[in-house]
Structures are given as structure tokens and as C-alpha cells.
Design a protein around this motif. Structure first.
Motif, PDB file in Angstrom:
ATOM      1  N   ILE A   1      -0.732 -12.956   9.753  1.00  0.00           N
ATOM      2  CA  ILE A   1      -1.923 -11.862  10.013  1.00  0.00           C
ATOM      3  C   ILE A   1      -1.230 -11.476   9.020  1.00  0.00           C
ATOM      4  O   ILE A   1       0.105 -10.897   8.116  1.00  0.00           O
ATOM      5  CB  ILE A   1      -0.778 -11.586  11.115  1.00  0.00           C
ATOM      6  N   LEU A   2      -2.173 -10.863   7.919  1.00  0.00           N
ATOM      7  CA  LEU A   2      -2.315  -9.801   6.905  1.00  0.00           C
ATOM      8  C   LEU A   2      -2.456  -8.553   6.939  1.00  0.00           C
ATOM      9  O   LEU A   2      -3.234  -8.157   7.919  1.00  0.00           O
ATOM     10  CB  LEU A   2      -2.962 -10.718   5.169  1.00  0.00           C
ATOM     11  N   TYR A   3      -1.796  -8.205   6.867  1.00  0.00           N
ATOM     12  CA  TYR A   3      -1.941  -6.775   7.268  1.00  0.00           C
ATOM     13  C   TYR A   3      -1.348  -5.246   6.420  1.00  0.00           C
ATOM     14  O   TYR A   3      -0.522  -6.002   4.985  1.00  0.00           O
ATOM     15  CB  TYR A   3      -1.324  -6.363   8.047  1.00  0.00           C
ATOM     16  N   ARG A   4      -1.802  -4.383   6.185  1.00  0.00           N
ATOM     17  CA  ARG A   4      -1.659  -2.998   5.317  1.00  0.00           C
ATOM     18  C   ARG A   4      -0.688  -2.234   6.227  1.00  0.00           C
ATOM     19  O   ARG A   4      -1.516  -1.754   7.145  1.00  0.00           O
ATOM     20  CB  ARG A   4      -2.762  -2.428   4.780  1.00  0.00           C
ATOM     21  N   LEU A   5      -0.184  -1.208   5.489  1.00  0.00           N
ATOM     22  CA  LEU A   5       0.392   0.046   6.177  1.00  0.00           C
ATOM     23  C   LEU A   5       0.029   1.124   5.754  1.00  0.00           C
ATOM     24  O   LEU A   5       0.223   0.835   4.414  1.00  0.00           O
ATOM     25  CB  LEU A   5       2.215  -0.177   5.749  1.00  0.00           C
ATOM     26  N   PRO A   6      -0.672   1.799   6.609  1.00  0.00           N
ATOM     27  CA  PRO A   6      -1.156   3.171   6.037  1.00  0.00           C
ATOM     28  C   PRO A   6       0.247   4.257   4.640  1.00  0.00           C
ATOM     29  O   PRO A   6      -0.701   4.725   4.137  1.00  0.00           O
ATOM     30  CB  PRO A   6       0.039   4.293   7.464  1.00  0.00           C
ATOM     31  N   ASP A   7       1.596   3.932   4.880  1.00  0.00           N
ATOM     32  CA  ASP A   7       1.583   4.452   3.840  1.00  0.00           C
ATOM     33  C   ASP A   7       2.054   3.664   2.051  1.00  0.00           C
ATOM     34  O   ASP A   7       2.148   4.142   0.767  1.00  0.00           O
ATOM     35  CB  ASP A   7       3.250   5.217   4.045  1.00  0.00           C
ATOM     36  N   HIS A   8       1.257   2.344   2.638  1.00  0.00           N
ATOM     37  CA  HIS A   8       1.096   2.048   1.278  1.00  0.00           C
ATOM     38  C   HIS A   8      -0.195   1.033   1.671  1.00  0.00           C
ATOM     39  O   HIS A   8       0.155   0.357   1.387  1.00  0.00           O
ATOM     40  CB  HIS A   8       2.432   0.962   0.729  1.00  0.00           C
ATOM     41  N   PRO A   9      -1.528   1.277   1.023  1.00  0.00           N
ATOM     42  CA  PRO A   9      -2.773   0.258   1.734  1.00  0.00           C
ATOM     43  C   PRO A   9      -2.698  -0.523   0.382  1.00  0.00           C
ATOM     44  O   PRO A   9      -3.474  -1.794   0.814  1.00  0.00           O
ATOM     45  CB  PRO A   9      -3.609   1.412   1.508  1.00  0.00           C
TER      46      PRO A   9
END
Length: 90
Positions: A21-29
Motif C-alpha cells: 500500500i502506497l500512501y501520502r501523509l497530509p503533512d508531507h504530500p
């Protein structure tokens, strides 16, 4: 003698499923982060994986980007044969 729960699930048609699962965090998009999920599941519907991804999208902050899934049935009918009895030599 009781059967192991994982072995019983394999006899019921479950196989080992791995999802990257590849994902992005809101504080480091800009950064793409990776999470590896592995569980026994049933192809092609993958109800356990769908349940996990539903939990992720509703409860966690990381925005899902890409999901790669691999699945392998560990026990096949040709490999498993029920035995009527057990014989002991010596």
C-alpha cells in the motif's frame, strides 16, 4: 487433535495475500510512503483486504495512492488427500 486456525482457513480456500500500500501523509504530500499488509484472504473478492482498506480510508490520515496485491493459495486439491487411518511401523 485440533487443527490450527490458519490451516483450517487454507482448507476452506483462503490463501496468503500480500498487499503493498502506497500512501501520502497530509503533512508531507510530496512523499510516497509504503505499508506492507499480509493476511489469509479469498481471491478474487479479497473481503479481508477490502475491510482493512475501508478502515484505512475512514480512520487513518494517510491518503491511499496505489495498492498492489499478490495472492497464492497454499494448499491445492491435488496436494492434500484425506487419510482414513494411521498406520505405525515398528
Amino acid at each position: 487433535m485440533a487443527l490450527d486456525a490458519d490451516f483450517r482457513r487454507q482448507l476452506e480456500g483462503y490463501g496468503l495475500t500480500t498487499a503493498e500500500i502506497l500512501y501520502r501523509l497530509p503533512d508531507h504530500p510530496i512523499l510516497l510512503q509504503s505499508y506492507l499488509w499480509q493476511e489469509y484472504d479469498v481471491a478474487p473478492d479479497f473481503p479481508n483486504l477490502r475491510k482493512f482498506l475501508d478502515f484505512w480510508s475512514h480512520k487513518l490520515d494517510g491518503v491511499l495512492d496505489t495498492i498492489r496485491v499478490a495472492h497464492q493459495g497454499l494448499i491445492r486439491p491435488a496436494e492434500f488427500k484425506a487419510v482414513d487411518g494411521m498406520f505405525r511401523l515398528h
